[in-house]
Enzyme design. Structure first.
Site, mmCIF file in Angstrom:
data_model
loop_
_atom_site.group_PDB
_atom_site.id
_atom_site.type_symbol
_atom_site.label_atom_id
_atom_site.label_comp_id
_atom_site.label_asym_id
_atom_site.label_seq_id
_atom_site.Cartn_x
_atom_site.Cartn_y
_atom_site.Cartn_z
ATOM 1 C CG HIS B 142 -1.900 0.973 1.402
ATOM 2 N ND1 HIS B 142 -1.634 2.271 1.739
ATOM 3 C CD2 HIS B 142 -3.246 0.885 1.255
ATOM 4 C CE1 HIS B 142 -2.776 2.947 1.794
ATOM 5 N NE2 HIS B 142 -3.770 2.132 1.502
ATOM 6 C CG ASP B 219 0.701 -2.341 6.024
ATOM 7 O OD1 ASP B 219 -0.224 -2.467 6.855
ATOM 8 O OD2 ASP B 219 0.599 -1.677 4.978
ATOM 9 C CD GLN B 222 -6.631 -4.669 4.035
ATOM 10 O OE1 GLN B 222 -7.523 -5.486 4.258
ATOM 11 N NE2 GLN B 222 -6.894 -3.409 3.722
ATOM 12 C CE LYS B 245 -6.947 -0.035 6.054
ATOM 13 N NZ LYS B 245 -7.794 0.351 4.925
ATOM 14 C CB CYS B 385 -3.823 3.454 -1.433
ATOM 15 S SG CYS B 385 -5.019 4.746 -1.156
HETATM 16 C C1 LIG Z 1 -2.298 -2.881 3.566
HETATM 17 C C2 LIG Z 1 -2.641 -1.487 3.999
HETATM 18 N N1 LIG Z 1 -1.692 -0.722 4.545
HETATM 19 C C3 LIG Z 1 -1.935 0.530 4.969
HETATM 20 C C4 LIG Z 1 -3.181 1.087 4.864
HETATM 21 C C5 LIG Z 1 -3.365 2.506 5.329
HETATM 22 O O1 LIG Z 1 -4.155 2.577 6.431
HETATM 23 P P1 LIG Z 1 -4.676 3.993 6.970
HETATM 24 O O2 LIG Z 1 -5.324 4.657 5.791
HETATM 25 O O3 LIG Z 1 -5.628 3.628 8.035
HETATM 26 O O4 LIG Z 1 -3.503 4.764 7.445
HETATM 27 C C6 LIG Z 1 -4.209 0.332 4.291
HETATM 28 C C7 LIG Z 1 -5.577 0.849 4.096
HETATM 29 O O5 LIG Z 1 -5.890 1.926 3.663
HETATM 30 C C8 LIG Z 1 -3.929 -0.978 3.853
HETATM 31 O O6 LIG Z 1 -4.881 -1.730 3.284
#
Ligand SMILES: Cc1ncc(COP(=O)(O)O)c(C=O)c1O
Lengths: 174, 430
Positions: B142, B219, B222, B245, B385
């Site tokens: 992401h 990370d 998910q 999430k 993203c």
């Molecule tokens: C794998 C992953 N990493 C990071 C994020 C970023 O999370 P956030 O937007 O809550 O900072 C997301 C979702 O948007 C994600 O799916």
């Protein structure tokens, strides 16, 4: 007709499948590259300007005038709304002077902000095929798709005026 | 571990009634089918109730002031930290609140940047990244776990290298020997891709990193909502995840760091609430986790997040996983029947999550999403993203259905049936 069918009229799907002016001309006076941040869709628009259309305005003053959009070509990746809109935009502004082109851009913007309430019929008449995109105005998330090409046109014209023909570097690569 | 049984129909109905928004109807009057939990999950009533109760009865600034409310608020905030930490196998001191996964990654890269510029005295030196050293990421990331590392590499003069994604959507772990060398300082990688759903073999990456003493950053945005995650057992050095999430509110997430590492790491963000003594020229910093929590924190959201993990823990993550895996299998087999539909990611439910992205031959995702929305089905369209992983799989963007624990087999079937009509509607393949 459902809102969905109103948005995806046959005319729009036709333009999307067989877009006009898609494929970039090698020479141009101004170019712009725009990205829709929601989906990463992108468009590059090139405009070539011609001399003021002397005498074209009925009975008008022949001495001064705006340069004319002699050609508009574009290329890009996008949904049927963005593709159809760019195709219709080219049809609409080719041969028009820059002041008319800007006014059409404003009118199209107004149509997009109309939330399905419609706009002044005279204004709508001037928009040609593009008026078929009215259904998009009911979908706030999609308005950017329809405006992408128009944003690029505005920017390309501005670049042509400043002599800074091409946009900043765009990252390439995987 | 023995597999947990999936949820019964009765249990699922009871769960669904806990989520008010699932009672919404779509444009066509049919019940909303929410298949966008990968972007943000829906919230059970207990989360809203906990936040409301806090706001109505206990709201005050935490870690400052001596009045009763301040004491209650501080206790609730620290209890929330402990609850979230326990949920992911961490101790409370290892859990730093941040604004989300993105906030946590930036908090970490800011701290590493500070260490690289010589902050943090002797202890911080172990984190300094020098010009020519290497930061490893993956093509599956992401943007939130990619762009901050690009920026840190640019600031420090480090070079960026990455593991590729294979045609099956899984990380190419066979790239590990090539991207890891003696100059590799850190590997940042996702536990599960938000596009392909592929779950990473964390143990393999951690083992490779340990051989050369590189740090690992996971990370878990998910994975934390869908799997039983035990960060200590996974052996990663740092991890990040988001409340929104995992049934919690927006605006809060966490950075996990092994205690010994947080102890030595200098702060990247500074200001109020993270200091001990401040003079006109300098300041000393609190121990972790407070050292990394500059400024007023999202206290109400922390309380809501604790309620969310309480809800998940009560169900049991093993059962959540079993339920979602069964739905994922149903979804994948339904999609396999549809002509012109290509799943971007593993075709089998094993080793993957229920975030299922597809490429529809001849139809742009935005158009597909619009058609589905008109049927009352909420999916995500675009690049989610994660532009590089789309590029790696030869597409520009995709249409993604992502499952949550409240989804049902009937909803999956409705999605598959509607998706099967999309190409016809747009005249694709005629
Ligand atoms: C794998 C992953 N990493 C990071 C994020 C970023 O999370 P956030 O937007 O809550 O900072 C997301 C979702 O948007 C994600 O799916």
């Amino acid at each position: 007709m459902s809102s969905l069918d109103a948005m995806y009229q046959e005319l729009i799907l036709d333009h999307a499948r067989h877009p006009h002016g898609k494929g970039l001309a090698p020479t141009f006076d101004g170019e712009s590259f725009q990205v829709n941040p929601t989906c990463g869709d992108r468009i590059r628009v090139r405009v070539s300007l011609g001399d003021p259309a002397v005498g074209r305005a009925a009975g008008g003053d022949l001495a001064v005038g705006w340069p004319v959009v002699a050609d508009l070509t574009w290329d890009g990746q996008g949904c049927s709304i963005s593709q159809a809109s760019a195709s219709m935009m080219g049809d609409l502004v080719r041969g028009k002077d820059l002041s008319e082109a800007a006014a059409l851009g404003e009118a199209f913007g107004e149509l997009m902000r109309s939330r399905g309430r419609g706009i002044d019929p005279d204004l709508a008449d001037r928009l040609g095929d593009a008026v078929a995109l009215e259904g998009v105005s009911r979908y706030p998330m999609r308005i950017k798709c329809a405006l992408l090409g128009w944003m690029a046109l505005k920017d390309a014209v501005a670049r042509a005026a400043t002599g800074d023909a091409s946009p900043a570097r765009i990252p390439e690569g995987i | 571990m023995t597999a947990s049984p999936a949820l019964s129909d009765q249990e699922l109905a009871a769960i669904r009634s806990d989520f008010p928004v699932l009672g919404r109807r779509g444009e066509d009057g049919r019940p909303l089918v929410y298949l966008d939990s990968g972007a943000t999950s829906q919230r059970p009533r207990v989360v809203m109730d906990a936040m409301r109760d806090f706001a109505e009865n206990h709201n005050a600034a935490v870690h400052r002031g001596a009045h009763t409310l301040a004491g209650e608020a501080t206790e609730a905030f620290e209890d929330a930290r402990a609850a979230v930490a326990r949920f992911v196998g961490a101790s409370p001191g290892e859990l730093v609140f941040a604004s989300g996964t993105t906030g946590a990654m930036n908090l970490l890269t800011a701290a590493l940047g500070a260490a690289s510029e010589g902050r943090g005295q002797g202890l911080g030196r172990r984190f300094a990244i020098l010009p020519g050293e290497r930061i490893v990421v993956t093509q599956a990331e992401h943007h939130s776990n990619l762009v901050p590392w690009q920026e840190l590499a640019a600031r420090t003069g480090a070079e960026l290298a990455w593991l590729r994604v294979g045609a099956d959507g899984r990380l190419r772990l066979d790239d590990l020997p090539a991207v890891i060398n003696s100059r590799t300082r850190l590997l940042a990688f996702t536990h599960a891709s938000n596009v392909t759903g592929a779950i990473t073999d964390v143990g393999a990456v951690v083992a490779a990193a340990r051989q050369i003493g590189a740090l690992t950053v996971l990370d878990a945005a998910q994975s934390a909502p869908h799997l039983a995650v035990d960060l200590a057992a996974l052996g990663v050095d740092f991890a990040a995840f988001s409340a929104h999430k995992m049934l919690g509110p927006n605006g809060i997430g966490a950075l996990y760091g092994r205690a010994e590492l947080l102890e030595a790491l200098p702060p990247g963000f500074t200001g109020g609430s993270m200091v001990e003594i401040v003079t006109m020229r300098e300041a000393t910093f609190l121990p972790p986790p407070n050292r990394f929590e500059a400024g007023t924190q999202a206290v109400t959201e922390a309380i809501g997040w604790a309620a969310a993990v309480g809800y998940l823990a009560h169900l049991g993550m093993g059962r959540v996983e079993a339920h979602e895996r069964a739905l994922t299998a149903r979804l994948l087999s339904g999609l396999a029947e549809l002509p012109g539909v290509r799943v971007l990611g593993p075709a089998e439910a094993a080793g993957r999550l229920g975030a299922v992205s597809v490429d529809l031959d001849g139809v742009h995702p935005h158009d597909a999403g619009q058609y589905l929305d008109a049927q009352g089905i909420a999916v995500r369209v675009g690049h989610h993203c994660a532009q590089p992983v789309h590029r790696a799989l030869g597409v520009h963007s995709s249409t993604r259905a992502s499952l949550g624990l409240y989804n049902t087999a009937a909803e999956v079937d409705r999605f598959v049936a509607a998706l099967g009509q999309v190409r016809d509607y747009f005249g694709a393949g005629l």
